[in-house]
Design a protein around this motif. Structure first.
Motif, short mmCIF file in Angstrom:
data_model
loop_
_atom_site.label_atom_id
_atom_site.label_comp_id
_atom_site.label_asym_id
_atom_site.label_seq_id
_atom_site.Cartn_x
_atom_site.Cartn_y
_atom_site.Cartn_z
N ARG A 266 1.04 2.37 3.39
CA ARG A 266 1.13 1.85 2.02
C ARG A 266 0.98 0.33 2.03
NH1 ARG A 266 6.66 3.19 1.05
NH2 ARG A 266 6.58 1.89 -0.78
N ALA A 267 1.63 -0.33 2.98
CA ALA A 267 1.55 -1.78 3.08
C ALA A 267 0.12 -2.23 3.34
CB ALA A 267 2.49 -2.28 4.18
N ASP A 268 -0.60 -1.50 4.21
CA ASP A 268 -2.00 -1.83 4.48
C ASP A 268 -2.84 -1.72 3.20
OD1 ASP A 268 -1.43 -2.21 7.20
OD2 ASP A 268 -1.96 -0.14 7.72
N LEU A 269 -2.63 -0.64 2.46
CA LEU A 269 -3.37 -0.45 1.21
C LEU A 269 -3.04 -1.54 0.20
CD1 LEU A 269 -3.15 3.42 0.78
CD2 LEU A 269 -5.19 2.09 1.36
N SER A 270 -1.77 -1.93 0.16
CA SER A 270 -1.33 -2.99 -0.73
C SER A 270 -2.07 -4.28 -0.44
CB SER A 270 0.18 -3.18 -0.60
OG SER A 270 0.60 -4.30 -1.32
N ILE A 271 -2.18 -4.63 0.84
CA ILE A 271 -2.89 -5.84 1.24
C ILE A 271 -4.39 -5.69 0.97
CG2 ILE A 271 -3.55 -7.25 3.23
CD1 ILE A 271 -0.71 -6.57 4.36
N SER B 87 0.66 -4.61 -5.57
CA SER B 87 2.01 -4.40 -5.05
C SER B 87 2.15 -2.99 -4.46
CB SER B 87 3.04 -4.58 -6.16
OG SER B 87 2.92 -3.53 -7.11
N ILE B 88 3.18 -2.82 -3.66
CA ILE B 88 3.46 -1.50 -3.09
C ILE B 88 3.81 -0.53 -4.21
CG2 ILE B 88 5.06 -0.21 -1.62
CD1 ILE B 88 4.71 -2.27 0.47
N ARG B 89 4.44 -1.02 -5.26
CA ARG B 89 4.77 -0.15 -6.41
C ARG B 89 3.48 0.40 -7.03
NH1 ARG B 89 8.93 1.16 -9.70
NH2 ARG B 89 8.46 1.49 -11.89
N THR B 90 2.46 -0.43 -7.10
CA THR B 90 1.17 0.04 -7.63
C THR B 90 0.59 1.10 -6.71
OG1 THR B 90 0.76 -2.09 -8.70
CG2 THR B 90 -1.16 -0.69 -8.31
N ILE B 91 0.71 0.88 -5.40
CA ILE B 91 0.24 1.89 -4.44
C ILE B 91 1.00 3.19 -4.64
CG2 ILE B 91 0.04 2.49 -1.98
CD1 ILE B 91 -1.99 0.37 -2.95
N ASP B 92 2.32 3.09 -4.87
CA ASP B 92 3.12 4.30 -5.12
C ASP B 92 2.64 5.02 -6.38
OD1 ASP B 92 4.66 3.84 -2.86
OD2 ASP B 92 6.27 2.83 -3.95
N ASN B 93 2.28 4.26 -7.41
CA ASN B 93 1.75 4.87 -8.63
C ASN B 93 0.41 5.55 -8.37
OD1 ASN B 93 3.95 3.98 -10.11
ND2 ASN B 93 2.92 2.16 -10.88
N LEU B 94 -0.41 4.91 -7.54
CA LEU B 94 -1.69 5.51 -7.18
C LEU B 94 -1.49 6.78 -6.35
CD1 LEU B 94 -3.69 2.26 -6.32
CD2 LEU B 94 -4.04 3.77 -8.31
N ILE B 95 -0.47 6.78 -5.50
CA ILE B 95 -0.15 7.99 -4.72
C ILE B 95 0.27 9.11 -5.68
CG2 ILE B 95 1.51 9.01 -3.09
CD1 ILE B 95 1.56 6.20 -1.69
N ALA B 96 1.15 8.76 -6.65
CA ALA B 96 1.63 9.76 -7.61
C ALA B 96 0.50 10.32 -8.47
CB ALA B 96 2.72 9.15 -8.49
N SER B 97 -0.49 9.48 -8.77
CA SER B 97 -1.59 9.94 -9.63
C SER B 97 -2.69 10.63 -8.83
CB SER B 97 -2.16 8.77 -10.42
OG SER B 97 -2.79 7.85 -9.56
#
Length: 172
Positions: free
Chosen positions: A14-19, A24-34
């Motif tokens: 997740r951190a790699d994708l964020s960079i 933000s990691i929260r955005t990555i989490d939202n993308l994971i959820a979607s």
């Protein structure tokens, strides 16, 4: 370097994708959820190339207004409907099919002024038309007309926005 992108790691965190995406990691989490971010077999890791491809596709869809985000699509549809309604109202105004609130208020003010004048003239007309209608009766009729005008003005003031109560209220 091959055409398949062998230089890109197969999985990332997740951190790699964020960079990589600059979010933000929260955005990555939202993308994971979607479902945009593609999970890998290893827990906490994600497929790099499929995720990048899916993320870019998601960005293109959002930019084109074809978002999977139903709330965003619904909001855009509401905005389009509002803009369409405003355009219809403007067109109707240009055609002279609708009146502004000011025009309606001005029209009603003129009508109410005429009604007021007619009612205030009534006691004098009664005295000239009815032989036994004396000065005392004329004054009583004038007071009754004034009271009716003032109570009507009070009711309008309570219930009708934009009405100029001074146009109806008796000054006598």
């Amino acid at each position: 370097m091959s055409a398949g992108g062998d230089w890109i790691p197969a999985t990332c965190s997740r951190a790699d994708l964020s960079i990589l995406f600059g979010v933000s990691i929260r955005t990555i989490d939202n993308l994971i959820a979607s479902g945009v971010v593609q999970p890998a077999e290893q827990r906490g890791m994600y497929q790099t190339l499929p995720t990048i491809t899916a993320y870019l596709e998601d960005l293109r869809n959002k930019a084109a207004g074809r978002s999977k985000d139903s709330a965003l699509a619904e909001e855009r549809a509401k905005q389009a409907a509002i803009e369409r309604e405003i355009s219809e109202i403007k067109l109707a105004q240009m055609k002279g099919e609708v009146l502004t609130l000011g025009e309606v208020a001005t029209g009603w003010a003129a009508i109410l002024q005429h009604v007021k004048s007619s009612l205030l003239a009534l006691p004098g007309q009664l005295r000239t038309q009815i032989p036994h209608f004396g000065a005392h009766e004329q004054e009583t009729a004038r007071l009754l007309v004034r009271d009716v005008l003032n109570s009507t003005a009070d009711e309008i003031e309570i219930g009708v926005a934009g009405t100029h109560v001074g146009d109806l209220r008796s000054d006598e």
